[in-house]
Each structure stands twice: as C-alpha cells, then as structure tokens.
Design a protein around this motif. Structure first.
Motif, PDB file in Angstrom:
ATOM      1  N   ALA A   1       0.840  -1.196   0.000  1.00 53.87           N
ATOM      2  CA  ALA A   1       0.000   0.000   0.000  1.00 53.87           C
ATOM      3  C   ALA A   1       0.881   1.254   0.000  1.00 53.87           C
ATOM      4  O   ALA A   1       2.081   1.199   0.265  1.00 53.87           O
ATOM      5  CB  ALA A   1      -0.914   0.002   1.217  1.00 53.87           C
ATOM      6  N   VAL A   2       0.274   2.385  -0.306  1.00 50.18           N
ATOM      7  CA  VAL A   2       1.007   3.657  -0.288  1.00 50.18           C
ATOM      8  C   VAL A   2       1.356   4.021   1.147  1.00 50.18           C
ATOM      9  O   VAL A   2       0.510   3.947   2.043  1.00 50.18           O
ATOM     10  CB  VAL A   2       0.163   4.776  -0.936  1.00 50.18           C
ATOM     11  N   LEU A   3       2.592   4.416   1.367  1.00 44.39           N
ATOM     12  CA  LEU A   3       3.066   4.841   2.684  1.00 44.39           C
ATOM     13  C   LEU A   3       3.146   6.359   2.706  1.00 44.39           C
ATOM     14  O   LEU A   3       3.791   6.977   1.861  1.00 44.39           O
ATOM     15  CB  LEU A   3       4.451   4.252   2.970  1.00 44.39           C
ATOM     16  N   ARG A   4       2.497   6.959   3.702  1.00 41.15           N
ATOM     17  CA  ARG A   4       2.503   8.418   3.846  1.00 41.15           C
ATOM     18  C   ARG A   4       3.534   8.793   4.925  1.00 41.15           C
ATOM     19  O   ARG A   4       3.313   8.569   6.104  1.00 41.15           O
ATOM     20  CB  ARG A   4       1.109   8.922   4.218  1.00 41.15           C
ATOM     21  N   VAL A   5       4.648   9.353   4.477  1.00 41.11           N
ATOM     22  CA  VAL A   5       5.749   9.723   5.363  1.00 41.11           C
ATOM     23  C   VAL A   5       5.587  11.183   5.772  1.00 41.11           C
ATOM     24  O   VAL A   5       5.342  12.046   4.924  1.00 41.11           O
ATOM     25  CB  VAL A   5       7.098   9.521   4.656  1.00 41.11           C
ATOM     26  N   GLY A   6       5.740  11.465   7.064  1.00 38.64           N
ATOM     27  CA  GLY A   6       5.570  12.826   7.553  1.00 38.64           C
ATOM     28  C   GLY A   6       6.825  13.395   8.182  1.00 38.64           C
ATOM     29  O   GLY A   6       7.680  12.667   8.699  1.00 38.64           O
TER      30      GLY A   6
ATOM     31  N   ASN B   1      18.652  17.511  10.229  1.00 39.35           N
ATOM     32  CA  ASN B   1      18.867  16.480   9.204  1.00 39.35           C
ATOM     33  C   ASN B   1      17.671  16.343   8.261  1.00 39.35           C
ATOM     34  O   ASN B   1      17.319  15.243   7.827  1.00 39.35           O
ATOM     35  CB  ASN B   1      19.189  15.126   9.852  1.00 39.35           C
ATOM     36  N   PHE B   2      17.076  17.486   7.909  1.00 41.66           N
ATOM     37  CA  PHE B   2      15.937  17.467   6.996  1.00 41.66           C
ATOM     38  C   PHE B   2      16.337  16.921   5.625  1.00 41.66           C
ATOM     39  O   PHE B   2      15.536  16.280   4.938  1.00 41.66           O
ATOM     40  CB  PHE B   2      15.341  18.862   6.856  1.00 41.66           C
ATOM     41  N   ASP B   3      17.586  17.158   5.220  1.00 43.99           N
ATOM     42  CA  ASP B   3      18.041  16.618   3.937  1.00 43.99           C
ATOM     43  C   ASP B   3      17.997  15.097   3.933  1.00 43.99           C
ATOM     44  O   ASP B   3      17.745  14.465   2.895  1.00 43.99           O
ATOM     45  CB  ASP B   3      19.445  17.118   3.619  1.00 43.99           C
ATOM     46  N   GLN B   4      18.204  14.464   5.097  1.00 37.50           N
ATOM     47  CA  GLN B   4      18.132  13.008   5.175  1.00 37.50           C
ATOM     48  C   GLN B   4      16.688  12.515   5.093  1.00 37.50           C
ATOM     49  O   GLN B   4      16.441  11.403   4.621  1.00 37.50           O
ATOM     50  CB  GLN B   4      18.797  12.516   6.458  1.00 37.50           C
ATOM     51  N   VAL B   5      15.759  13.334   5.555  1.00 37.78           N
ATOM     52  CA  VAL B   5      14.342  12.999   5.355  1.00 37.78           C
ATOM     53  C   VAL B   5      14.048  12.915   3.866  1.00 37.78           C
ATOM     54  O   VAL B   5      13.431  11.951   3.381  1.00 37.78           O
ATOM     55  CB  VAL B   5      13.429  14.054   6.023  1.00 37.78           C
ATOM     56  N   LEU B   6      14.501  13.930   3.130  1.00 41.00           N
ATOM     57  CA  LEU B   6      14.232  13.967   1.697  1.00 41.00           C
ATOM     58  C   LEU B   6      14.913  12.814   0.968  1.00 41.00           C
ATOM     59  O   LEU B   6      14.317  12.174   0.091  1.00 41.00           O
ATOM     60  CB  LEU B   6      14.690  15.309   1.116  1.00 41.00           C
ATOM     61  N   GLU B   7      16.145  12.521   1.327  1.00 44.39           N
ATOM     62  CA  GLU B   7      16.880  11.450   0.659  1.00 44.39           C
ATOM     63  C   GLU B   7      16.253  10.087   0.958  1.00 44.39           C
ATOM     64  O   GLU B   7      16.065   9.269   0.043  1.00 44.39           O
ATOM     65  CB  GLU B   7      18.338  11.465   1.107  1.00 44.39           C
ATOM     66  N   SER B   8      15.914   9.825   2.201  1.00 40.40           N
ATOM     67  CA  SER B   8      15.331   8.529   2.559  1.00 40.40           C
ATOM     68  C   SER B   8      13.952   8.367   1.933  1.00 40.40           C
ATOM     69  O   SER B   8      13.592   7.276   1.465  1.00 40.40           O
ATOM     70  CB  SER B   8      15.244   8.394   4.080  1.00 40.40           C
ATOM     71  N   PHE B   9      13.185   9.448   1.905  1.00 37.29           N
ATOM     72  CA  PHE B   9      11.876   9.368   1.258  1.00 37.29           C
ATOM     73  C   PHE B   9      12.032   9.092  -0.238  1.00 37.29           C
ATOM     74  O   PHE B   9      11.307   8.253  -0.810  1.00 37.29           O
ATOM     75  CB  PHE B   9      11.083  10.650   1.458  1.00 37.29           C
TER      76      PHE B   9
END
Length: 467
Positions: A156-161, A171-179
């Motif tokens: 199913a679609v995973l909604r990442v927040g 480490n917001f850049d790591q949020v973007l990279e992992s997403f």
C-alpha cells in the motif's frame, strides 16, 4: 507560599513556534491562572518582583535565571528559585548555568525536558545537587490521546511525515533522501507530507520540489503545509502513517513533535541519540553516527547523521512499533507543581533508559580567567540596558569590541538598532551576551567508550562525574 513568574503572555511570539517558546508560555499560563500567583515583568529588573519572603520565584522566561539569583543576593532574600534549561548545547542556557552555579542554594530547583539533558548538565555542573535537578515538562495534559495508527500493508502507499524546522541541524536533507529512495524502491508507493519553517533557501517549497523531482518524485506526491500552529496538528497527523525525526541538533533537549505525534497515534522513527532514546522503543530508533569534531555553543548544528540505509529499509518494511506514550509522569502537570512547591518531587525519569553513551562522551572546554561575579554583574547591566532601551552604552561597547578585533560587527549593531525588544527572540540579547560578556565555549563528543552502553537503566541519583 505564593508563586511569582514573569507573565509570558505579554511576550510577542508571532512566528516563533519552537518548543522552548511554547513551553514558556504554557508554564506562565499555568502559574498566572492560580489565585496566589504574582505576575511580574523581568524587563523592569529587580524592582519588578516586589516582596518575596517565603515565596517561590519561577525563572522560566528564557536563559535569564542568573538575574533572579543575583537579585536574591542583593536583596538578602530567602525565597526558592525554580529555573529551567530548555536546550542541551547552546550558549544561552550554558551561560545561564555558569552564572547561576555559584549562587545555587539547596532547595533551588532546575527543570529539564529530558533525562538526557539533565544528565549532561549534572555532568558538567557538579555543584548542582542531583536532587535539585528535575525532569518536568508539562505538555501532555493539553494533548489528545488517539489510538495508534496501523501501519499500511507493504504493497500500500506509505505516507511519510516530517514536522519541525526545515534545517540541516535537524537532518531534513536526510528525510528527503530517505523518502526519495523509499519512493523509488517501492515503485512510487510513497508520499511525503512536511510542515515547518525553512531556515535556508534550500528548504523553501519550490527548491524541495525541484530536489525531489530530480530524484524522480512527482510534485503531486509531495504536500508542503508551511508553518502550522497547534490548531492544525490534528489535520497534519491525519495525513501521515509514520513521522520521521532524524534530528541530532545540538540544541535538542526533547523533541516536542515526538510527543505530538504519539499523542495523535502516529508512530515515530528517530535518531538513536539524545532524548528520543527515552521516548521511543529501540525498534523505532535509527542508528546515528556522531561527529568527533569540535563544536561551538553559539552554533546550532547536527551532532551526527542517521543511517539512511536503515531508515529507508524501515520505511519499506513498515518496521516499527505502534505509537505509545512511555513514562508520561514527568510530562504532566502534577510533576510540574511538585517541582515548583518542592513537595514530593521526582528527580529523573524513573527506571527508563536514556542516552548514557552520548552523555559520557561530552567534554566542554573550561572557562579561563573569568571572574564569575564580574561576569554576572556585566550580564545584568547588559540585560537592563537592552530591554530598557539604553542604546548608547550598548553601541559604545560594540565599537570598543570592533576596535579590539579590528573588524566591523554589523550583526551586533543590528540587534541594538532594531525597533523591537522581544524577550522570546533568542537571536538578539543572547548574541550580545556571547560577544560582550562571555564568549561561547567549545565542546566535543569523544570516541565511544563502550558502544554496548548506549542505553542503560539508571537510578534517580548516581555519582556525578565532573568533566
């Protein structure tokens, strides 16, 4: 016994929504709502306090508790002072504690948001008895208690927040990279919802969308909500299945957003260091490698980076435990009132685990050739000159500093010439204090002495080892 506190409700906090400012207002509202409360205005100086015999003064309006301790000495007072420390590594609260330490009396109380922050300060300020250091951070009473959100099926679609400051320190850049990796490896079955204030043009919505588009993420798979207030939290958490909190920010002392997520039933994946260790189960912690390079107390930085491979795999496998609030006592109002009144107060957070390994690694440079009494008097004079708008002596001191350093300091002059004087703006007076009174200290995290000791149960009072 009466309770005295600065009326923080008078402070303009528009656009300033960090956890410390929100908690100052929460605590002020709790105290000033009592019939025995005596509100005062700290910017008036000692004369704003009035008589204090047998009373308790709550110094919870920013990193200024040293002023209350100075006024008590000058007036020969016998009252208790309850102060707070809202950040772990930052010159504002570190300087406060340096100046308070010689004037701390048995029975005075220091409030901390987490056991991690409490232990760091006990380690570095051994003159404060452990029994006077208390974890109390009343915020859960005003939060909802939702049932845990079930994890979506793997197909199913995973909604990442993500919710919080959009910064490299978090480490917001790591949020973007992992997403982006999760989006690609799941065949596009991932969505990102983020909210917060960008502290750099790289994190403006347009730039974020371009960054993700370059990784193959369509714009309609990303939702940017901007800066949101408490009235929009329910809407935000209704849009996500899991919240990412990879922050290793040097100022991190709790992670209010972690509590907000858990209260709304959203699970959290967080960096395995700092306060998150005592808030989340081990399964929800992502390994983090901390830097060994020196840091300075006047800069907000990331102390390390999370393992993006592990974080991505956790997202793909839906590998986390459901949301659950652990050890809620220190974060409810009764603990706060016990700390203020000095009646039956708890000290730490019971037998919960905390990030003992990071605490053990902390080394802070000592202060050289400084007269604490003279520094305290200087900080007092600077505070009154600033908030009572005596600009001439401030500009004279900046000019003298410029001559000594051989360079202009326009950022300091801008603080003085700004039309506003805002107690909640920690970029203002604390910056002047750093430059004109006590220079920010350096600190570092030494190599890991024993990786197996990363999280250990602790008693309420253990031996305090000075650095």
């Amino acid at each position: 016994m009466r309770l005295h506190a600065h009326d923080y409700g008078l402070v303009d906090t528009a656009g300033i929504l960090d956890g410390a400012v929100l908690m100052h207002r929460t605590m002020s509202d709790l105290i000033t709502a009592r019939p025995d409360a005596v509100p005062h205005d700290i910017t008036r100086g000692a004369k704003g306090l009035g008589p204090l015999a047998g009373d308790v003064v709550y110094a919870g309006n920013g990193p200024y508790a040293h002023l209350y301790h100075l006024w008590r000495e000058e007036q020969g007072g016998s009252h208790r002072i309850v102060r707070e420390v809202h950040t772990t590594f930052w010159s504002g609260y570190w300087t406060q504690e340096e100046l308070c330490a010689p004037l701390h009396r048995p029975g005075d109380t220091v409030l901390f948001p987490s056991e991690y922050t409490r232990r760091v300060f006990l380690r570095c300020f051994p003159g404060v008895p452990a029994r006077d250091a208390v974890v109390a951070y009343p915020m859960l009473d005003a939060m909802p208690r939702h049932t845990p959100v079930p994890a979506p099926a793997p197909d199913a679609v995973l909604r990442v927040g993500y919710l919080g400051a959009l910064s490299t320190a978090k480490n917001f850049d790591q949020v973007l990279e992992s997403f982006a990796r999760c989006h690609r490896e799941s065949g596009g079955r991932a969505r990102l919802v983020f909210a917060g204030k960008p502290n750099d043009p790289r994190w403006e919505t347009g730039a974020v969308l371009e960054r993700l588009a370059a990784r193959g993420v369509p714009a309609d798979h990303v939702t940017a909500l901007g800066l949101i207030g408490a009235d929009r939290l329910a809407d935000f958490f209704s849009r996500v299945d899991v919240l990412l909190f990879p922050s290793t920010a040097s100022r991190e002392s709790l992670g209010r957003v972690v509590f907000e997520a858990l209260a709304h039933g959203a699970p959290v994946l967080a960096a395995a260091m700092g306060p998150a260790v005592e808030l989340l189960p081990a399964r929800n912690l992502v390994p983090a490698e901390l830097f060994a390079t020196p840091f300075s107390m006047d800069r907000v930085v990331a102390l390390g980076r999370v393992d993006e491979d592990v974080l991505t795999q956790r997202l793909l496998a839906r590998d986390w435990e459901p949301a659950r609030l652990r050890n809620t006592g220190p974060f409810e109002e009764p603990a706060f009132w016990r700390a203020l009144t000095g009646t039956g107060q708890d000290h730490g957070t019971g037998d919960a685990a905390y990030d003992a390994a990071t605490v053990a690694r902390v080394e802070v440079d000592g202060r050289r050739a400084t007269d604490p009494a003279a520094a305290l008097a200087d900080a007092h004079r600077l505070f009154l000159d600033y908030f009572q708008r005596r600009d001439a002596p401030l500009l004279e001191r900046i000019a003298a500093l410029e001559e000594e350093q051989g360079r202009r300091r326009p950022e300091l002059r801008a603080v003085v010439t700004a039309p506003e004087r805002n107690l909640a703006d920690y970029r203002a007076l604390p910056r002047l204090t750093d430059a004109l009174v006590l220079a920010p200290l350096a600190y570092r995290l030494t190599p890991v002495p024993d990786p197996a000791a990363a999280t250990v149960p602790h008693p309420n009072d253990t031996e305090v080892v000075p650095v």
